[in-house]
Design a protein around this motif. Structure first.
Motif, mmCIF file in Angstrom:
data_model
loop_
_atom_site.group_PDB
_atom_site.id
_atom_site.type_symbol
_atom_site.label_atom_id
_atom_site.label_comp_id
_atom_site.label_asym_id
_atom_site.label_seq_id
_atom_site.Cartn_x
_atom_site.Cartn_y
_atom_site.Cartn_z
ATOM 1 N N ASP A 58 0.830 -1.201 0.000
ATOM 2 C CA ASP A 58 0.000 0.000 0.000
ATOM 3 C C ASP A 58 0.869 1.258 0.000
ATOM 4 O OD1 ASP A 58 -2.609 1.392 0.312
ATOM 5 O OD2 ASP A 58 -1.751 1.970 2.238
ATOM 6 N N GLU A 59 1.930 1.260 0.815
ATOM 7 C CA GLU A 59 2.832 2.421 0.861
ATOM 8 C C GLU A 59 3.594 2.578 -0.455
ATOM 9 O OE1 GLU A 59 3.362 4.924 3.070
ATOM 10 O OE2 GLU A 59 1.620 4.151 4.134
ATOM 11 N N SER A 61 2.495 1.866 -3.361
ATOM 12 C CA SER A 61 1.571 2.410 -4.355
ATOM 13 C C SER A 61 1.441 3.930 -4.243
ATOM 14 C CB SER A 61 0.188 1.760 -4.210
ATOM 15 O OG SER A 61 -0.449 2.197 -3.022
ATOM 16 N N ARG A 62 1.851 4.499 -3.091
ATOM 17 C CA ARG A 62 1.760 5.940 -2.879
ATOM 18 C C ARG A 62 3.033 6.686 -3.294
ATOM 19 N NH1 ARG A 62 -2.429 6.760 1.189
ATOM 20 N NH2 ARG A 62 -3.134 4.729 1.951
ATOM 21 N N LEU A 63 4.096 5.933 -3.596
ATOM 22 C CA LEU A 63 5.369 6.564 -3.938
ATOM 23 C C LEU A 63 5.371 7.092 -5.371
ATOM 24 C CD1 LEU A 63 7.988 4.055 -2.437
ATOM 25 C CD2 LEU A 63 7.367 6.303 -1.537
ATOM 26 N N ASP A 64 6.123 8.181 -5.580
ATOM 27 C CA ASP A 64 6.285 8.735 -6.926
ATOM 28 C C ASP A 64 7.457 8.083 -7.661
ATOM 29 O OD1 ASP A 64 4.197 10.509 -6.570
ATOM 30 O OD2 ASP A 64 5.496 12.031 -5.661
ATOM 31 N N PHE A 73 9.931 5.967 4.947
ATOM 32 C CA PHE A 73 9.007 4.993 4.366
ATOM 33 C C PHE A 73 8.764 3.847 5.352
ATOM 34 C CE2 PHE A 73 8.502 0.947 2.143
ATOM 35 C CZ PHE A 73 7.408 1.197 1.329
ATOM 36 N N ARG A 76 6.662 4.710 8.478
ATOM 37 C CA ARG A 76 5.214 4.672 8.237
ATOM 38 C C ARG A 76 4.705 3.243 8.240
ATOM 39 N NH1 ARG A 76 6.738 8.502 4.394
ATOM 40 N NH2 ARG A 76 6.494 7.019 2.672
ATOM 41 N N LYS A 80 2.172 1.716 11.187
ATOM 42 C CA LYS A 80 0.871 1.180 10.770
ATOM 43 C C LYS A 80 0.759 -0.302 11.108
ATOM 44 C CE LYS A 80 -0.135 4.409 6.995
ATOM 45 N NZ LYS A 80 -0.357 4.553 5.530
ATOM 46 N N ASP A 92 -11.518 1.597 9.117
ATOM 47 C CA ASP A 92 -10.484 2.516 8.633
ATOM 48 C C ASP A 92 -10.470 3.831 9.394
ATOM 49 O OD1 ASP A 92 -9.697 0.658 6.792
ATOM 50 O OD2 ASP A 92 -10.698 1.591 5.076
ATOM 51 N N ASN A 96 -7.175 5.212 11.255
ATOM 52 C CA ASN A 96 -6.572 6.494 10.898
ATOM 53 C C ASN A 96 -6.499 7.443 12.087
ATOM 54 O OD1 ASN A 96 -6.156 5.761 8.206
ATOM 55 N ND2 ASN A 96 -8.192 6.451 7.591
#
Length: 199
Positions: A58-59, A61-64, A73, A76, A80, A92, A96
């Motif tokens: 999931d993390e 998928s958030r990276l550029d 990284f 996080r 989590k 969720d 959060n």
């Protein structure tokens, strides 16, 4: 041999609350260590791996996929993962909120001087220490509510076992806080050092 935590870690009681494993002595330390170690048997670790793998993907998928901090990284991911492991299957929105409150509390100690200089640990509205304690109480309150959501969770089980042994009511929260505060940073630091060597 008799285990003595010593004065070097006693200051942690002011941060984590009463009688956490880290600052416990002798038989109390032994009892708590035996209880907590039962949650980290190979069969349990393999179950936690499922959570961690999903969170890593999931993390990612958030990276550029430009330059990024591996340590940040992994911080996080580990934070989590610990929340997921402690509280189990929660919605969720609750997850959060726990994440936000955990980060808010840990950001209270960006300057380590507050941890060691006792003269700064005063109860006043302007005091960073007072703000940190308010952040801890807010996190504790939400953690205590969330511990009862999933009856198969680590924290629900730990709460009941500590209660059966007559430990203080907030003792299980001290252990959860210790795992959140110290577990995610140390795991992220070790992983960020090892991963480049094995990549």
């Amino acid at each position: 041999p008799k285990f003595t935590a010593g004065k070097t870690v006693q200051f942690l009681n002011r941060i984590l609350g009463p009688d956490s494993l880290i600052s416990a002595d002798s038989e109390l330390h032994k009892t708590k260590r035996e209880i907590l170690s039962s949650y980290f048997k190979p069969s349990e670790i393999s179950r936690y791996d499922v959570y961690t793998e999903k969170l890593i993907l999931d993390e990612f998928s958030r990276l550029d996929f430009g330059e990024f901090s591996l340590f940040s990284f992994l911080q996080r991911v580990t934070l989590k993962s610990i929340i997921k492991i402690l509280f189990g299957d929660i919605e969720d929105s609750r997850f959060n909120q726990l994440l936000e409150l955990s980060e808010k509390f840990m950001n209270s100690f960006q300057s380590p001087i507050i941890l060691f200089w006792k003269s700064l640990q005063i109860s006043a509205s302007w005091s960073p220490w007072e703000k940190a304690m308010k952040n801890r109480e807010e996190l504790w309150m939400y953690m205590e509510q969330s511990a009862n959501v999933d009856h198969s969770s680590f924290l629900y089980s730990l709460k009941n076992r500590y209660s059966e042994l007559g430990f203080e009511s907030k003792s299980f929260l001290s252990e959860a806080l210790a795992l959140l505060v110290f577990g995610h940073d140390t795991t992220a630091a070790a992983s960020s050092w090892v991963l480049p060597l094995v990549w």
